[in-house]
Design an enzyme around this catalytic site. Structure first.
Site, PDB file in Angstrom:
ATOM      1  N   THR A 139       0.814  -1.206   0.033  1.00  0.00           N
ATOM      2  CA  THR A 139      -0.124   0.045  -0.071  1.00  0.00           C
ATOM      3  C   THR A 139       0.906   1.445  -0.090  1.00  0.00           C
ATOM      4  O   THR A 139       0.609   2.104  -0.587  1.00  0.00           O
ATOM      5  CB  THR A 139      -0.896  -0.144   1.374  1.00  0.00           C
ATOM      6  OG1 THR A 139      -1.645  -1.399   1.282  1.00  0.00           O
ATOM      7  CG2 THR A 139      -1.600   1.319   1.371  1.00  0.00           C
ATOM      8  N   ILE A 140       1.813   1.484   0.930  1.00  0.00           N
ATOM      9  CA  ILE A 140       2.672   2.496   1.195  1.00  0.00           C
ATOM     10  C   ILE A 140       3.901   2.571  -0.005  1.00  0.00           C
ATOM     11  O   ILE A 140       4.177   3.512  -0.538  1.00  0.00           O
ATOM     12  CB  ILE A 140       3.061   2.765   2.529  1.00  0.00           C
ATOM     13  CG1 ILE A 140       1.964   2.757   3.450  1.00  0.00           C
ATOM     14  CG2 ILE A 140       4.107   4.182   2.623  1.00  0.00           C
ATOM     15  CD1 ILE A 140       1.019   3.898   3.235  1.00  0.00           C
ATOM     16  N   GLY A 145       4.562   1.940  11.432  1.00  0.00           N
ATOM     17  CA  GLY A 145       4.333   0.755  12.147  1.00  0.00           C
ATOM     18  C   GLY A 145       5.398   0.288  13.118  1.00  0.00           C
ATOM     19  O   GLY A 145       5.264  -0.462  13.926  1.00  0.00           O
ATOM     20  N   SER A 168       2.710   7.580  11.958  1.00  0.00           N
ATOM     21  CA  SER A 168       1.595   6.748  11.491  1.00  0.00           C
ATOM     22  C   SER A 168       0.550   7.703  10.803  1.00  0.00           C
ATOM     23  O   SER A 168       0.673   9.026  10.847  1.00  0.00           O
ATOM     24  CB  SER A 168       0.740   5.931  12.280  1.00  0.00           C
ATOM     25  OG  SER A 168      -0.022   6.767  13.102  1.00  0.00           O
ATOM     26  N   CYS A 169      -0.240   7.200   9.784  1.00  0.00           N
ATOM     27  CA  CYS A 169      -1.291   8.173   9.128  1.00  0.00           C
ATOM     28  C   CYS A 169      -2.130   8.783  10.293  1.00  0.00           C
ATOM     29  O   CYS A 169      -2.268  10.240  10.026  1.00  0.00           O
ATOM     30  CB  CYS A 169      -2.271   7.225   8.180  1.00  0.00           C
ATOM     31  SG  CYS A 169      -2.789   5.658   9.002  1.00  0.00           S
ATOM     32  N   ARG A 179     -10.495   3.192  10.179  1.00  0.00           N
ATOM     33  CA  ARG A 179     -10.940   2.061   9.335  1.00  0.00           C
ATOM     34  C   ARG A 179     -10.535   0.612   9.643  1.00  0.00           C
ATOM     35  O   ARG A 179      -9.381   0.593   9.969  1.00  0.00           O
ATOM     36  CB  ARG A 179     -10.402   2.649   7.831  1.00  0.00           C
ATOM     37  CG  ARG A 179      -8.928   2.605   7.646  1.00  0.00           C
ATOM     38  CD  ARG A 179      -8.436   1.257   7.175  1.00  0.00           C
ATOM     39  NE  ARG A 179      -6.995   1.445   6.982  1.00  0.00           N
ATOM     40  CZ  ARG A 179      -6.018   0.724   7.682  1.00  0.00           C
ATOM     41  NH1 ARG A 179      -6.526   0.381   9.013  1.00  0.00           N
ATOM     42  NH2 ARG A 179      -4.833   0.728   7.581  1.00  0.00           N
ATOM     43  N   HIS A 208      -1.787   6.711  20.010  1.00  0.00           N
ATOM     44  CA  HIS A 208      -1.948   7.759  19.150  1.00  0.00           C
ATOM     45  C   HIS A 208      -1.349   9.069  19.930  1.00  0.00           C
ATOM     46  O   HIS A 208      -0.510   9.753  19.438  1.00  0.00           O
ATOM     47  CB  HIS A 208      -3.080   8.137  18.239  1.00  0.00           C
ATOM     48  CG  HIS A 208      -3.624   6.797  17.588  1.00  0.00           C
ATOM     49  ND1 HIS A 208      -4.526   5.904  18.387  1.00  0.00           N
ATOM     50  CD2 HIS A 208      -3.192   6.319  16.440  1.00  0.00           C
ATOM     51  CE1 HIS A 208      -4.996   4.968  17.530  1.00  0.00           C
ATOM     52  NE2 HIS A 208      -4.131   5.019  16.559  1.00  0.00           N
ATOM     53  N   GLY A 209      -1.949   8.876  21.197  1.00  0.00           N
ATOM     54  CA  GLY A 209      -1.439  10.159  22.025  1.00  0.00           C
ATOM     55  C   GLY A 209      -0.176  10.438  22.236  1.00  0.00           C
ATOM     56  O   GLY A 209       0.554  11.373  21.770  1.00  0.00           O
ATOM     57  N   HIS A 242      -9.893   7.148   7.945  1.00  0.00           N
ATOM     58  CA  HIS A 242      -9.913   7.503   9.416  1.00  0.00           C
ATOM     59  C   HIS A 242     -10.794   8.929   9.779  1.00  0.00           C
ATOM     60  O   HIS A 242     -10.590   9.665   8.858  1.00  0.00           O
ATOM     61  CB  HIS A 242      -8.807   7.421  10.379  1.00  0.00           C
ATOM     62  CG  HIS A 242      -7.617   6.332   9.935  1.00  0.00           C
ATOM     63  ND1 HIS A 242      -8.083   5.049  10.229  1.00  0.00           N
ATOM     64  CD2 HIS A 242      -6.452   6.367   9.430  1.00  0.00           C
ATOM     65  CE1 HIS A 242      -7.106   4.367  10.026  1.00  0.00           C
ATOM     66  NE2 HIS A 242      -6.130   4.805   9.507  1.00  0.00           N
ATOM     67  N   GLN A 288      -5.563   7.269   4.888  1.00  0.00           N
ATOM     68  CA  GLN A 288      -4.372   6.322   5.537  1.00  0.00           C
ATOM     69  C   GLN A 288      -3.406   5.982   4.457  1.00  0.00           C
ATOM     70  O   GLN A 288      -2.347   5.644   4.581  1.00  0.00           O
ATOM     71  CB  GLN A 288      -5.181   4.989   6.275  1.00  0.00           C
ATOM     72  CG  GLN A 288      -5.658   3.971   5.404  1.00  0.00           C
ATOM     73  CD  GLN A 288      -7.028   4.135   4.836  1.00  0.00           C
ATOM     74  OE1 GLN A 288      -7.781   5.221   4.999  1.00  0.00           O
ATOM     75  NE2 GLN A 288      -7.552   3.233   3.936  1.00  0.00           N
TER      76      GLN A 288
HETATM   77  P1  NAD Z   1       1.539  -3.863   3.006  1.00  0.00           P
HETATM   78  O1  NAD Z   1       1.119  -4.971   3.687  1.00  0.00           O
HETATM   79  O2  NAD Z   1       0.320  -3.241   1.956  1.00  0.00           O
HETATM   80  O3  NAD Z   1       2.789  -4.020   2.026  1.00  0.00           O
HETATM   81  C1  NAD Z   1       3.981  -4.355   2.518  1.00  0.00           C
HETATM   82  C2  NAD Z   1       4.621  -4.880   1.669  1.00  0.00           C
HETATM   83  O4  NAD Z   1       5.893  -5.388   2.167  1.00  0.00           O
HETATM   84  C3  NAD Z   1       4.002  -6.125   0.982  1.00  0.00           C
HETATM   85  O5  NAD Z   1       4.311  -5.910  -0.520  1.00  0.00           O
HETATM   86  C4  NAD Z   1       5.174  -7.503   1.357  1.00  0.00           C
HETATM   87  O6  NAD Z   1       4.864  -8.417   0.516  1.00  0.00           O
HETATM   88  C5  NAD Z   1       6.256  -6.810   1.568  1.00  0.00           C
HETATM   89  N1  NAD Z   1       7.224  -7.412   2.605  1.00  0.00           N
HETATM   90  C6  NAD Z   1       6.797  -8.358   3.703  1.00  0.00           C
HETATM   91  N2  NAD Z   1       7.863  -8.811   4.181  1.00  0.00           N
HETATM   92  C7  NAD Z   1       8.919  -8.461   3.761  1.00  0.00           C
HETATM   93  C8  NAD Z   1      10.099  -8.611   3.917  1.00  0.00           C
HETATM   94  N3  NAD Z   1      10.765  -9.257   4.797  1.00  0.00           N
HETATM   95  N4  NAD Z   1      11.081  -7.873   2.956  1.00  0.00           N
HETATM   96  C9  NAD Z   1      10.609  -7.042   1.951  1.00  0.00           C
HETATM   97  N5  NAD Z   1       9.306  -6.857   1.685  1.00  0.00           N
HETATM   98  C10 NAD Z   1       8.496  -7.490   2.448  1.00  0.00           C
HETATM   99  O7  NAD Z   1       1.812  -2.632   4.186  1.00  0.00           O
HETATM  100  P2  NAD Z   1       1.599  -1.482   4.219  1.00  0.00           P
HETATM  101  O8  NAD Z   1       0.073  -0.912   4.545  1.00  0.00           O
HETATM  102  O9  NAD Z   1       2.154  -0.758   2.986  1.00  0.00           O
HETATM  103  O10 NAD Z   1       2.409  -0.668   5.477  1.00  0.00           O
HETATM  104  C11 NAD Z   1       3.718  -0.638   5.401  1.00  0.00           C
HETATM  105  C12 NAD Z   1       4.224   0.194   6.875  1.00  0.00           C
HETATM  106  O11 NAD Z   1       3.573   1.411   6.391  1.00  0.00           O
HETATM  107  C13 NAD Z   1       3.847  -0.406   8.025  1.00  0.00           C
HETATM  108  O12 NAD Z   1       4.842   0.172   8.919  1.00  0.00           O
HETATM  109  C14 NAD Z   1       2.608   0.569   8.329  1.00  0.00           C
HETATM  110  O13 NAD Z   1       2.097   0.525   9.451  1.00  0.00           O
HETATM  111  C15 NAD Z   1       2.692   1.792   7.646  1.00  0.00           C
HETATM  112  N6  NAD Z   1       1.404   2.481   7.386  1.00  0.00           N
HETATM  113  C16 NAD Z   1       0.478   1.803   6.784  1.00  0.00           C
HETATM  114  C17 NAD Z   1      -0.603   2.394   6.446  1.00  0.00           C
HETATM  115  C18 NAD Z   1      -2.008   2.092   6.007  1.00  0.00           C
HETATM  116  O14 NAD Z   1      -2.850   2.347   6.115  1.00  0.00           O
HETATM  117  N7  NAD Z   1      -1.599   0.810   4.984  1.00  0.00           N
HETATM  118  C19 NAD Z   1      -0.600   4.100   6.710  1.00  0.00           C
HETATM  119  C20 NAD Z   1       0.425   4.557   7.130  1.00  0.00           C
HETATM  120  C21 NAD Z   1       1.401   4.073   7.613  1.00  0.00           C
END
Ligand code: NAD
Length: 334
Positions: free
Chosen positions: A11-12, A109, A138-139, A167, A192-193, A218, A299
């Site tokens: 996602t990110i 995360g 975080s978001c 969400r 979060h706080g 959210h 997010q």
């Molecule tokens: P995600 O699950 O969508 O993507 C993670 C990716 O990492 C996947 O493509 C997975 O295959 C890959 N991956 C897993 N293990 C791995 C490894 N050992 N080496 C390399 N790649 C690996 O996760 P995300 O939602 O993109 O979240 C990533 C980070 O961003 C987290 O710290 C999360 O807390 C943070 N974050 C997420 C959101 C959200 O809403 N999705 C928002 C803000 C921050």
């Protein structure tokens, strides 16, 4: 040109990669693929170099993905690594970044200890200049920090209470829920706080949280005790004039998270993203020294802007304002 590698293309990670491609002072060296999926196919179509997340990349090779090397080869080629792996993996990957003496940006995360600083560009960019390890918060924390920082600068804040309505999962995610329940976070304060205070330590913030069955944004319900009184109109004006905050208007019939994202799609925003913190004009109110507002946070996209600025901070780019301007302009944020 700062050479960037993105570890984790979910996602990110996929959004950060696209954002890096839009910067005239950055070059995307490549991304890592963990296993074969549609996202990797899209990276291939975009001509992005793919490296395996492990040494071999068996699953990727089996599915005809040409590999430019593995994660170690990618890290070696970069100036800055952006770790976008799931919670906790970044901490483990840090050993690799350390062993190649590379700067790294982590996501929210990861625990606080992974990095030298927690980062929200418009709040504390300067603290991260030339730092080796930066954690983009975080978001939810990013969304709260943007509006609270503006309010604190203008009126002064004594303390804050915010309820985070989270969400349940990202839109693509078929694995998580709830699908028919409201799940309170049975921990006070919610995390979060304290996380906001890693960026804005000047005032106290108490948060409660719950998860609801939606994938679209959210919502935060925020109550602020101000040092100096404000009027509704002044706060609306303040938010209108603050970068990365969008005041959405009832008169435009943007009354919900669904309408915000539809608006983003109609604006032609890539993936229907809305990286700005959106505050509803009719949900900004004052009563004595108290300020109330409701805001929505996308997010999947708001931390992408911050990640780009964090890369510049890590490389010593001296001006927060200039970095924010460059990032905003490249991504169509005004
Ligand atoms: P995600 O699950 O969508 O993507 C993670 C990716 O990492 C996947 O493509 C997975 O295959 C890959 N991956 C897993 N293990 C791995 C490894 N050992 N080496 C390399 N790649 C690996 O996760 P995300 O939602 O993109 O979240 C990533 C980070 O961003 C987290 O710290 C999360 O807390 C943070 N974050 C997420 C959101 C959200 O809403 N999705 C928002 C803000 C921050």
């Amino acid at each position: 040109m700062t050479k960037i590698g993105v570890i984790g293309y979910g996602t990110i990670g996929k959004r950060v990669s696209d954002a890096v491609l839009l910067q005239n002072d950055m070059k995307l060296v490549g991304i890592t693929g963990n296993s074969y999926n549609y996202k990797i196919e899209v990276a291939k179509k975009k001509g992005i170099k793919i490296f395996s997340a492990d040494k071999v990349g068996e699953d990727l090779k089996k599915n005809n993905i040409y590999l430019s090397g593995n994660i170690y080869d990618l890290v070696k080629e970069c100036d800055v690594v952006v770790d976008c792996t799931p919670k906790g993996v970044g901490q483990k990957n840090k050993e690799t970044y350390l062993s190649y003496d590379k700067k790294a940006i982590f996501q929210g995360g990861e625990s606080l200890e992974v990095a030298d600083t927690s980062f929200v560009a418009q709040c504390n960019y300067n603290q991260s200049i030339n730092k080796d390890y930066i954690r983009v918060v975080s978001c939810n924390t990013t969304g709260l920090c943007r509006t609270l920082h503006a309010v604190d600068k203008q009126y002064g804040i004594d303390n804050v209470h915010a309820t985070i309505i989270r969400r349940a999962a990202d839109p693509w995610d078929i694995y998580h829920g709830p699908i028919n329940s409201i799940v309170p976070v049975l921990e006070l304060p919610s995390h979060h706080g304290p996380d906001v205070r890693t960026v804005l330590p000047e005032f106290s913030v108490f948060t409660t949280a719950m998860t609801v069955p939606t994938t679209i944004m959210h919502v935060h319900s925020v109550t602020v005790d101000l040092k100096n009184p404000a009027t509704d109109e002044d706060v609306i004006e303040l938010f209108r004039n603050t970068t990365r905050i969008k005041v959405v208007r009832n008169s435009e019939k943007i009354r919900s998270t669904a309408e915000i994202i539809e608006f983003a799609k109609d604006l032609g925003r890539p993936r229907g993203d809305m990286p700005e913190t959106c505050v509803w004009d009719k949900a900004i109110g004052t009563w004595g020294n108290k300020l109330f507002y409701l805001q929505a946070v996308h997010q999947e996209s708001n931390v992408v802007l911050e990640t780009i600025d964090a890369i510049r901070a890590a490389m010593g780019f001296p001006s927060a304002q200039e970095s924010i301007k460059k990032t905003n302009e490249s991504m169509g944020i005004n």
